[in-house]
Design a protein around this motif. Sequence first.
Motif, PDB file in Angstrom:
ATOM      1  N   UNK A   1      14.676  -3.570  -1.771  1.00 11.48           N
ATOM      2  CA  UNK A   1      15.762  -3.588  -2.750  1.00 11.48           C
ATOM      3  C   UNK A   1      16.235  -2.178  -3.067  1.00 11.48           C
ATOM      4  N   UNK A   2      17.458  -2.083  -3.562  1.00 13.59           N
ATOM      5  CA  UNK A   2      18.022  -0.778  -3.924  1.00 13.59           C
ATOM      6  C   UNK A   2      17.293  -0.208  -5.136  1.00 13.59           C
ATOM      7  N   UNK A   3      17.372   1.108  -5.313  1.00 14.67           N
ATOM      8  CA  UNK A   3      16.589   1.712  -6.402  1.00 14.67           C
ATOM      9  C   UNK A   3      17.040   1.237  -7.777  1.00 14.67           C
TER      10      UNK A   3
ATOM     11  N   UNK B   1      14.038  -5.059  -7.439  1.00 16.19           N
ATOM     12  CA  UNK B   1      13.418  -4.310  -6.353  1.00 16.19           C
ATOM     13  C   UNK B   1      11.918  -4.237  -6.598  1.00 16.19           C
ATOM     14  N   UNK B   2      11.142  -4.177  -5.526  1.00 13.06           N
ATOM     15  CA  UNK B   2       9.708  -3.992  -5.695  1.00 13.06           C
ATOM     16  C   UNK B   2       9.185  -3.170  -4.527  1.00 13.06           C
ATOM     17  N   UNK B   3       7.967  -2.716  -4.675  1.00 12.09           N
ATOM     18  CA  UNK B   3       7.420  -1.797  -3.692  1.00 12.09           C
ATOM     19  C   UNK B   3       6.111  -2.376  -3.185  1.00 12.09           C
ATOM     20  N   UNK B   4       5.986  -2.478  -1.864  1.00 13.59           N
ATOM     21  CA  UNK B   4       4.694  -2.915  -1.348  1.00 13.59           C
ATOM     22  C   UNK B   4       4.046  -1.781  -0.577  1.00 13.59           C
TER      23      UNK B   4
ATOM     24  N   UNK C   1      -4.619  -5.939   6.961  1.00 11.27           N
ATOM     25  CA  UNK C   1      -4.346  -4.692   6.238  1.00 11.27           C
ATOM     26  C   UNK C   1      -4.518  -4.950   4.734  1.00 11.27           C
ATOM     27  N   UNK C   2      -4.685  -3.893   3.993  1.00 15.67           N
ATOM     28  CA  UNK C   2      -4.770  -4.033   2.538  1.00 15.67           C
ATOM     29  C   UNK C   2      -3.352  -3.934   1.993  1.00 15.67           C
ATOM     30  N   UNK C   3      -2.925  -4.967   1.311  1.00 11.91           N
ATOM     31  CA  UNK C   3      -1.565  -4.950   0.746  1.00 11.91           C
ATOM     32  C   UNK C   3      -1.696  -4.824  -0.759  1.00 11.91           C
ATOM     33  N   UNK C   4      -0.968  -3.885  -1.327  1.00 12.00           N
ATOM     34  CA  UNK C   4      -1.090  -3.652  -2.758  1.00 12.00           C
ATOM     35  C   UNK C   4       0.292  -3.559  -3.390  1.00 12.00           C
ATOM     36  N   UNK C   5       0.354  -3.993  -4.644  1.00 18.14           N
ATOM     37  CA  UNK C   5       1.583  -3.824  -5.423  1.00 18.14           C
ATOM     38  C   UNK C   5       1.277  -3.041  -6.691  1.00 18.14           C
ATOM     39  N   UNK C   6       0.286  -2.157  -6.613  1.00 16.06           N
ATOM     40  CA  UNK C   6      -0.148  -1.425  -7.797  1.00 16.06           C
ATOM     41  C   UNK C   6       0.733  -0.227  -8.121  1.00 16.06           C
TER      42      UNK C   6
ATOM     43  N   UNK D   1       6.015   1.871  -9.617  1.00 19.77           N
ATOM     44  CA  UNK D   1       7.363   1.302  -9.443  1.00 19.77           C
ATOM     45  C   UNK D   1       7.396  -0.168  -9.863  1.00 19.77           C
ATOM     46  N   UNK D   2       6.273  -0.869  -9.679  1.00 18.59           N
ATOM     47  CA  UNK D   2       6.240  -2.314  -9.937  1.00 18.59           C
ATOM     48  C   UNK D   2       5.828  -2.655 -11.363  1.00 18.59           C
ATOM     49  N   UNK D   3       5.767  -1.650 -12.253  1.00 21.76           N
ATOM     50  CA  UNK D   3       5.145  -1.919 -13.545  1.00 21.76           C
ATOM     51  C   UNK D   3       5.930  -2.893 -14.419  1.00 21.76           C
TER      52      UNK D   3
END
Length: 168
Positions: free
Chosen positions: A30-32, A37-40, A53-58, A61-63
């Motif tokens: 997603x656009x900034x 928008x979210x960040x993986x 793989x280890x996938x994190x959304x920590x 940006x995702x707060x």
Amino acid sequence: QMELEALRSIYEGDLCFRELSPVSFQYRIGESGDPKAFLIEVSWPETYPQTAPVISMDAFFNNTISSAIKQSILDKLMVEVEANLGTAMTYTLFEFAKDNKEVFMENQPVNTVTSVSNSISIGTPDVPPSKKKEKKEQLSKTQKRKLADKTDNKGELPRGWNWVDVIK
């Protein structure tokens, strides 16, 4: 690592992609300015791609994203991981997230709207319907015309046309 080279060339110049280390990558879906928008973040353990793989959304940006939604996104990505075990899948995961962004975030409330609706429930006592009716009948012709001008020709009001009124 073949996959590392591939990722670098695929996402070269892509501002959404960040290589945190040769085994750890972030991708912004997603656009900034996009509230959805979210960040993986994908990190490769030594045994990858035979293992997941280890996938994190920590990421900070995702707060604003609720933990339930983060979890559901991670769950959906893990299904994709299972399907691709044994193959280089980082690109696949990022693209999968891009393609499904709307679905992933469909239950995420958009912040701007939330703050407006909060101010309604807290700030303004509900006007009893009888009063509202009277007000409607008292609109003068000019007021009615103004209202009509606010709508576009299809009779749909532009998004947010009434926010200011609501807060008042």
